[in-house]
Design a protein around this motif. Structure first.
Motif, PDB file in Angstrom:
ATOM      1  N   ALA A   1       0.825  -1.212   0.000  1.00 16.26           N
ATOM      2  CA  ALA A   1       0.000   0.000   0.000  1.00 16.26           C
ATOM      3  C   ALA A   1       0.856   1.258   0.000  1.00 16.26           C
ATOM      4  CB  ALA A   1      -0.931  -0.009   1.209  1.00 16.26           C
ATOM      5  N   GLY A   2       2.073   1.159   0.535  1.00 13.52           N
ATOM      6  CA  GLY A   2       2.951   2.325   0.619  1.00 13.52           C
ATOM      7  C   GLY A   2       3.905   2.471  -0.536  1.00 13.52           C
ATOM      8  N   GLY A   3       3.862   1.540  -1.491  1.00 12.89           N
ATOM      9  CA  GLY A   3       4.765   1.587  -2.630  1.00 12.89           C
ATOM     10  C   GLY A   3       5.471   0.266  -2.823  1.00 12.89           C
ATOM     11  N   ARG A   4       6.322   0.189  -3.799  1.00 13.28           N
ATOM     12  CA  ARG A   4       7.056  -1.041  -4.101  1.00 13.28           C
ATOM     13  C   ARG A   4       8.288  -1.136  -3.208  1.00 13.28           C
ATOM     14  NH1 ARG A   4       6.823  -0.652 -10.611  1.00 13.28           N
ATOM     15  NH2 ARG A   4       8.853  -1.684 -10.471  1.00 13.28           N
ATOM     16  N   VAL A   5       8.309  -2.166  -2.357  1.00 14.36           N
ATOM     17  CA  VAL A   5       9.389  -2.370  -1.391  1.00 14.36           C
ATOM     18  C   VAL A   5      10.412  -3.322  -1.986  1.00 14.36           C
ATOM     19  CG1 VAL A   5       9.986  -3.238   0.904  1.00 14.36           C
ATOM     20  CG2 VAL A   5       7.873  -1.934   0.566  1.00 14.36           C
ATOM     21  N   GLY A   6      11.676  -2.927  -1.952  1.00 19.44           N
ATOM     22  CA  GLY A   6      12.719  -3.696  -2.604  1.00 19.44           C
ATOM     23  C   GLY A   6      13.536  -4.559  -1.666  1.00 19.44           C
TER      24      GLY A   6
END
Length: 513
Positions: free
Chosen positions: A51-56
């Protein structure tokens, strides 16, 4: 269903990205394949949508997949957080590379959603001379190494007489430490295609060719697929976006000759001939492919064009410094801790790129030198790392930016051996057309061998005088930059690292510092 992004870039694939993608699919994850974000030391870099963005997550292997999906890696150093906010990436100014690593390479709809085709749409509403004026205003210069103003070249082709005109892109990226062309083509090929269509509209060209080195099979495959999609959606063909103005584009694969990075050699190869330098004049802008007026630009030059047309030449000209406007895509390679792609405004210092972005050497030893501009570029010592990255500053320092490749060496580098390599490389890669390059490089290897084997300073300096004369002849007498630039790494190595040549005292005759 959780969605994971796994790069399909050649570097990521080489270290196991395909197997990781298969393992994620087997675990019930929806996998999408993007280009590389340019953080090559972290490949395969897997991104999970949240939900907060693409986590790498860096350096993911098939064995890591269960732990990755269970959240075990979340609180480890392997987790980068939201990739767009990762400091190494967030500090950059991505213009040409804005979509690379963000979208699937051949997803035209996603390309549009992220600003693609805005430049082409605006170009279709302008007259050819107005398109050229925007490029001229931007201050865009050739990113292949020469730094020639793109607007001047385009205007020459636009006003040239000819029953047919061409746009040719040189993607024969042969310099050591360079890989930006490949990563862009594999990650966002539509940017290059759009730039070439805009160039064609500007100069009145009806056909275009992208000359790609055979060592780039992934890039070739991606590019051909993107061209097919562009035709299917009217971006290419007899009526570009329904405008009634046509442009056809095709890929041609080179056979591995370094000299075909030189524009006229590339044109010879495109015509089915041996890759050999042409004498100038005439210049390709007046008599290029098959004797017709031809725009020849590098991948990064053409990739900058869509943004210039979309936002206006003045917006691009507002970036950079001096006569070096816009951004440059720098490539960090060699003995470097964090190798990869750094796009930044011209003016960033060499030291910032090597230390702040690159993190110093991978070995942990002190940096001795960096070579910039490929195998024919100068060796620059740490004492000059305050140099701003711009064409004129580097020229004043006896160096060149070239294609933006930066190869890092630690304190174990033997500068004399590397000077010899420059001459040896030229001897192997010379097209053979001119004597200073063909013969001079062979004699250069022999003289440097004598310098290294000399028993005392007097004998060594005698050979160095001959080497200096030889370098002058090659610089002034060679037909192209192949022979003309080979002395640059030799002379810079002598200037900054005389001890590696066995010199115990500075020289005063031009043969050393």
């Amino acid at each position: 269903m959780t969605t994971a992004w796994v790069p399909c870039d050649a570097v990521a694939v080489a270290v196991g990205a395909d197997a990781v993608a298969e393992a994620l699919v087997a675990a019930g994850i929806s996998v999408r394949r993007n280009g590389s974000r340019g953080m090559l030391w972290l490949e395969p870099l897997v991104e999970l949508e949240t939900a907060g963005g693409r986590v790498g997550f860096g350096n993911v292997t098939t064995a890591d997949v269960p732990a990755l999906l269970a959240g075990v890696l979340d609180d480890t150093e392997r987790c980068l957080g939201v990739v767009d906010d990762y400091a190494w990436l967030a500090r950059q100014h991505r213009v040409s590379f804005a979509r690379v690593g963000v979208i699937e390479p051949t997803d035209l709809a996603a390309y549009r959603e992220h600003g693609g085709l805005r430049g082409l749409e605006r170009a279709l509403a302008l007259a050819p001379e107005e398109i050229v004026a925007e490029v001229t205003t931007s201050g865009l210069r050739g990113r292949g190494g020469a730094g020639f103003p793109a607007g001047i070249k385009w205007e020459t082709v636009r006003t040239a007489a000819g029953d047919q005109k061409f746009v040719c892109c040189n993607a024969d990226e042969g310099d050591s430490g360079t890989f930006a062309d490949r990563i862009l083509i594999e990650g966002d090929p539509f940017t290059l295609i759009e730039g070439m269509v805009i160039a064609a509209l500007a100069v009145g060209a009806s056909e275009g060719y992208i000359y790609v080195r055979s060592e780039y099979p992934h890039a070739i495959r991606t590019l051909r697929r993107a061209i097919d999609i562009a035709y299917a959606h009217g971006v290419l063909g007899e009526s570009v976006l329904g405008s009634g103005r046509g442009f056809d584009l095709d890929v041609r694969v080179g056979a591995g000759a370094y000299i075909c990075g030189e524009e006229t050699s590339m044109l010879e190869s495109l015509e089915g001939k041996r890759g050999e330098v042409r004498a100038k004049p005439p210049i390709p802008a007046l008599s290029g492919l098959f004797g017709r007026p031809t725009v020849v630009n590098n991948v990064l030059t053409l990739a900058a064009v869509p943004m210039i047309l979309a936002d206006g030449g003045s917006a691009y000209a507002a970036l950079g410094t001096g006569r070096s406007r816009g951004t440059q895509v720098f490539q960090l390679a060699g003995n470097v801790a964090r190798g990869g792609i750094v796009e930044a405004d011209f003016g960033v210092t060499l030291g910032s790129l090597v230390a702040d972005f690159g993190g110093g050497t991978a070995s942990g030893r002190p940096v001795k030198a960096v070579q910039i501009g490929g195998p024919l570029g100068a060796y620059v010592p740490p004492g000059q790392f305050d140099l701003p990255m711009d064409y004129e500053a580097f020229a004043d320092a006896g160096a060149m930016l070239g294609h933006g490749g930066i190869v890092v060496w630690d304190d174990r580098m033997d500068a004399a051996l590397m000077a010899r390599f420059a001459m040896e490389f030229c001897a192997k890669e010379s097209c053979g057309k001119c004597t200073p390059c063909r013969i001079g490089s062979v004699r250069g290897v022999e003289v440097i061998d004598r310098v290294r084997a000399a028993s005392d300073d007097e004998e060594r300096r005698t050979h160095l005088i001959l080497l200096d004369d030889l370098c002058t002849t090659m610089t002034k007498g060679s037909l192209c930059a192949m022979g003309g630039l080979t002395p640059m790494p030799v002379r810079s190595a002598l200037e900054h690292f005389p001890e590696d040549f066995g010199l115990t005292h500075p020289t005063t005759d031009g043969t050393g510092p």
